[in-house]
Design a protein around this motif. Structure first.
Motif, mmCIF file in Angstrom:
data_model
loop_
_atom_site.group_PDB
_atom_site.id
_atom_site.type_symbol
_atom_site.label_atom_id
_atom_site.label_comp_id
_atom_site.label_asym_id
_atom_site.label_seq_id
_atom_site.Cartn_x
_atom_site.Cartn_y
_atom_site.Cartn_z
ATOM 1 N N GLY A 123 45.332 -41.309 -6.859
ATOM 2 C CA GLY A 123 44.084 -41.844 -6.358
ATOM 3 C C GLY A 123 43.496 -40.995 -5.247
ATOM 4 N N PHE A 124 42.536 -41.589 -4.588
ATOM 5 C CA PHE A 124 41.800 -40.883 -3.543
ATOM 6 C C PHE A 124 42.700 -40.526 -2.357
ATOM 7 C CE2 PHE A 124 38.526 -40.714 -0.142
ATOM 8 C CZ PHE A 124 37.805 -39.660 -0.670
ATOM 9 N N ALA A 125 43.696 -41.354 -2.079
ATOM 10 C CA ALA A 125 44.593 -41.087 -0.948
ATOM 11 C C ALA A 125 45.381 -39.794 -1.159
ATOM 12 C CB ALA A 125 45.552 -42.255 -0.745
ATOM 13 N N SER A 126 45.840 -39.533 -2.393
ATOM 14 C CA SER A 126 46.578 -38.293 -2.642
ATOM 15 C C SER A 126 45.662 -37.086 -2.527
ATOM 16 C CB SER A 126 47.243 -38.324 -4.023
ATOM 17 O OG SER A 126 46.274 -38.283 -5.040
ATOM 18 N N LEU A 127 44.422 -37.228 -2.967
ATOM 19 C CA LEU A 127 43.464 -36.135 -2.831
ATOM 20 C C LEU A 127 43.196 -35.830 -1.360
ATOM 21 C CD1 LEU A 127 41.650 -34.214 -4.451
ATOM 22 C CD2 LEU A 127 39.870 -35.950 -4.340
ATOM 23 N N GLN A 128 43.076 -36.870 -0.548
ATOM 24 C CA GLN A 128 42.880 -36.670 0.888
ATOM 25 C C GLN A 128 44.105 -36.014 1.522
ATOM 26 O OE1 GLN A 128 41.897 -40.713 2.042
ATOM 27 N NE2 GLN A 128 39.828 -40.058 2.602
ATOM 28 N N SER A 129 45.288 -36.439 1.123
ATOM 29 C CA SER A 129 46.517 -35.863 1.693
ATOM 30 C C SER A 129 46.635 -34.381 1.370
ATOM 31 C CB SER A 129 47.743 -36.603 1.164
ATOM 32 O OG SER A 129 47.692 -37.949 1.526
ATOM 33 N N VAL A 130 46.367 -34.021 0.128
ATOM 34 C CA VAL A 130 46.443 -32.608 -0.258
ATOM 35 C C VAL A 130 45.380 -31.800 0.484
ATOM 36 C CG1 VAL A 130 46.121 -31.006 -2.189
ATOM 37 C CG2 VAL A 130 47.527 -33.028 -2.479
ATOM 38 N N SER A 131 44.205 -32.368 0.671
ATOM 39 C CA SER A 131 43.149 -31.665 1.409
ATOM 40 C C SER A 131 43.575 -31.395 2.844
ATOM 41 C CB SER A 131 41.857 -32.477 1.405
ATOM 42 O OG SER A 131 41.376 -32.626 0.105
ATOM 43 N N VAL A 132 44.197 -32.371 3.481
ATOM 44 C CA VAL A 132 44.651 -32.190 4.863
ATOM 45 C C VAL A 132 45.783 -31.171 4.921
ATOM 46 C CG1 VAL A 132 45.786 -33.342 6.795
ATOM 47 C CG2 VAL A 132 43.887 -34.453 5.632
ATOM 48 N N ILE A 133 46.720 -31.270 3.988
ATOM 49 C CA ILE A 133 47.848 -30.332 3.980
ATOM 50 C C ILE A 133 47.365 -28.910 3.709
ATOM 51 C CG2 ILE A 133 49.942 -29.700 2.710
ATOM 52 C CD1 ILE A 133 50.422 -32.749 2.353
ATOM 53 N N ALA A 134 46.427 -28.745 2.777
ATOM 54 C CA ALA A 134 45.901 -27.408 2.472
ATOM 55 C C ALA A 134 44.998 -26.905 3.592
ATOM 56 C CB ALA A 134 45.136 -27.441 1.158
ATOM 57 N N GLY A 135 44.401 -27.814 4.336
ATOM 58 C CA GLY A 135 43.502 -27.408 5.405
ATOM 59 C C GLY A 135 44.213 -26.827 6.612
ATOM 60 N N LEU A 136 45.466 -27.198 6.833
ATOM 61 C CA LEU A 136 46.190 -26.685 8.002
ATOM 62 C C LEU A 136 46.381 -25.172 7.938
ATOM 63 C CD1 LEU A 136 47.582 -27.260 10.664
ATOM 64 C CD2 LEU A 136 49.696 -27.630 9.382
ATOM 65 N N PRO A 137 46.918 -24.610 6.853
ATOM 66 C CA PRO A 137 47.019 -23.140 6.819
ATOM 67 C C PRO A 137 45.653 -22.470 6.857
ATOM 68 C CG PRO A 137 48.332 -24.102 5.058
ATOM 69 C CD PRO A 137 47.561 -25.210 5.693
ATOM 70 N N PHE A 138 44.672 -23.107 6.218
ATOM 71 C CA PHE A 138 43.335 -22.523 6.231
ATOM 72 C C PHE A 138 42.747 -22.509 7.636
ATOM 73 C CE2 PHE A 138 38.719 -22.662 5.520
ATOM 74 C CZ PHE A 138 38.593 -21.449 4.872
#
Length: 185
Positions: A123-138
């Protein structure tokens, strides 16, 4: 200069206008008794905008405009992201060319499929989690970009200063640097 102005300030002005008009309207409505609007916005944030539009005349047109604006935003962002990914994964490109269209389509389809997979998986929560996790290295990459930009701007400023000093006369009897160099050689 015009490009930077357009890219930075026109969207910012639109965002300020959007939040000023609709945000303040929602706050005023909730403060004056429209508590169901506040409950909808808290419980289902995505529907909060449409619930707010119900308090305005021509709510159907406003809802349609909101959907179209959101669609344009997402399509533009996805297209820009696919272009950047395609350019970064291409070899032998010059500054005047972009990656082939098939590669842009590949990256657009890949990011779309990954997004759909994440939405269906959690769901939307997993998409948000991946976005936050991918955003840290970026974000670390962005810090490196900012440091590189600062260094480049300092170097550009030094070059500009040096170019103005090279054409000025100096103290050595009013001779320019070219005349002094000629004398030394």
């Amino acid at each position: 200069r015009e490009f930077v102005f357009g890219v930075m300030f026109i969207p910012l002005g639109f965002i300020f206008a959007w939040f000023s008009i609709f945000g303040n309207s929602a706050i005023d409505l909730v403060a004056n008794g429209a508590t169901e609007l506040g409950e909808i916005a808290v419980n289902d944030a995505a529907m909060g905008m449409f619930a707010l539009f119900e308090y305005f005349p021509y709510s159907d047109i406003l809802s349609f405009a909101g959907v179209v604006i959101g669609l344009i935003f997402f399509v533009t962002s996805a297209d820009s992201g696919a272009l950047v990914l395609a350019n970064l994964s291409s070899r032998g490109m010059t500054n005047d060319t972009d990656a082939p269209v098939w590669l842009r389509l590949f990256w657009a389809a890949a990011t779309g499929l990954i997004t759909l997979g994440l939405l269906f998986a959690g769901g939307f929560a997993s998409l948000q989690s991946v976005s936050v996790i991918a955003g840290l290295p970026f974000s670390l990459i962005l810090v490196l970009y900012m440091m590189s930009m600062w260094t480049s701007l300092k170097e550009e400023g030094n070059k500009r200063k040096a170019s103005t000093l090279g054409t000025a006369n100096v103290l050595d009897s009013g001779k320019s640097w070219k005349a002094r160099l000629q004398r030394i050689v």
